[in-house]
Design a protein around this motif. Structure first.
Motif, PDB file in Angstrom:
ATOM      1  N   LYS A  25       3.069   6.020  -2.864  1.00  0.00           N
ATOM      2  CA  LYS A  25       4.196   6.900  -3.185  1.00  0.00           C
ATOM      3  C   LYS A  25       4.410   7.044  -4.688  1.00  0.00           C
ATOM      4  N   ASP A  26       3.916   6.098  -5.467  1.00  0.00           N
ATOM      5  CA  ASP A  26       4.125   6.109  -6.918  1.00  0.00           C
ATOM      6  C   ASP A  26       2.955   6.821  -7.600  1.00  0.00           C
ATOM      7  N   LYS A  27       2.972   8.155  -7.554  1.00  0.00           N
ATOM      8  CA  LYS A  27       1.870   8.968  -8.074  1.00  0.00           C
ATOM      9  C   LYS A  27       1.669   8.752  -9.574  1.00  0.00           C
ATOM     10  N   ARG A  28       2.750   8.624 -10.321  1.00  0.00           N
ATOM     11  CA  ARG A  28       2.621   8.452 -11.775  1.00  0.00           C
ATOM     12  C   ARG A  28       1.899   7.147 -12.102  1.00  0.00           C
ATOM     13  N   HIS A  29       2.229   6.100 -11.378  1.00  0.00           N
ATOM     14  CA  HIS A  29       1.558   4.821 -11.598  1.00  0.00           C
ATOM     15  C   HIS A  29       0.068   4.936 -11.279  1.00  0.00           C
ATOM     16  N   LEU A  30      -0.265   5.579 -10.140  1.00  0.00           N
ATOM     17  CA  LEU A  30      -1.664   5.741  -9.751  1.00  0.00           C
ATOM     18  C   LEU A  30      -2.439   6.550 -10.792  1.00  0.00           C
ATOM     19  N   ILE A  74       0.839  -1.200   0.000  1.00  0.00           N
ATOM     20  CA  ILE A  74       0.000   0.000   0.000  1.00  0.00           C
ATOM     21  C   ILE A  74       0.873   1.248   0.000  1.00  0.00           C
ATOM     22  N   GLU A  75       1.867   1.273   0.877  1.00  0.00           N
ATOM     23  CA  GLU A  75       2.760   2.437   0.952  1.00  0.00           C
ATOM     24  C   GLU A  75       3.517   2.651  -0.355  1.00  0.00           C
ATOM     25  N   LYS A 116      -6.342   4.964 -17.319  1.00  0.00           N
ATOM     26  CA  LYS A 116      -6.736   3.755 -18.049  1.00  0.00           C
ATOM     27  C   LYS A 116      -8.144   3.316 -17.650  1.00  0.00           C
ATOM     28  N   GLY A 117      -8.437   3.367 -16.358  1.00  0.00           N
ATOM     29  CA  GLY A 117      -9.764   3.008 -15.868  1.00  0.00           C
ATOM     30  C   GLY A 117     -10.839   3.938 -16.397  1.00  0.00           C
TER      31      GLY A 117
END
Length: 165
Positions: A131-136, A126-127, A142-143
């Motif tokens: 922390k990976d804003k670009r991935h989120l 989760i952490e 995409k969603g």
């Protein structure tokens, strides 16, 4: 056909679902809305927090009995044994056989180790994801695209069914 497109939802009621009860009050469901953080295990709890919460969990002063019927007046103690059973994949009767006559401190130690092994990897994941804003943002984009395509397809079918096309 409108009947096929708008089916009535069927309830999904599973038979054998165990409820995880509060570590402080074994008659209440474990809940994040409870005032006391010691009433629950959070997915983001670290190993030290988990051990501390299990140590402070309410149990009984007597040793662990032979079966669950002997714990009808100690729902918190039964709750810990149920959690251990579920997380270890061991039948509750087998847990009683294994733990019978031992102090609850022994169960709490084993249960803490088990919860730490199961929960802390989730918290770390989760952490990492938070922390990976670009991935989120990529996942959200995409969603959104997938949902828009599906919504447009559905609206087209609905217009045909209703007769607006």
């Amino acid at each position: 056909n409108a009947k096929d497109f708008f089916p009535l939802p069927e309830p999904l009621i599973q038979k054998n679902i165990s409820r995880v009860m509060s570590l402080r009050d074994g008659t209440k469901k474990m809940s994040k809305s409870d005032d006391s953080d010691y009433s629950r295990i959070n997915l983001k709890d670290n190993a030290d927090d988990i051990v501390k919460k299990i140590k402070k969990a309410k149990t009984d002063t007597k040793p662990i009995p032979e079966n669950k019927d002997d714990l009808k007046d100690s729902p918190e103690a039964l709750n810990l044994l149920n959690i251990f059973s579920d997380l270890s994949g061991t039948d509750l009767n087998s847990v009683f056989s294994k733990m019978c006559g031992k102090e609850y401190s022994h169960l709490k130690k084993e249960l803490s180790e088990l919860i730490v092994a199961k929960i802390t990897p989730i918290g770390k994941k989760i952490e990492k994801l938070r922390k990976d804003k670009r991935h989120l943002e990529a996942v959200l984009k995409k969603g959104t695209e997938k949902a828009s395509i599906k919504a447009e397809e559905n609206l087209k079918k609905i217009r045909e069914i209703v007769g607006l096309v």
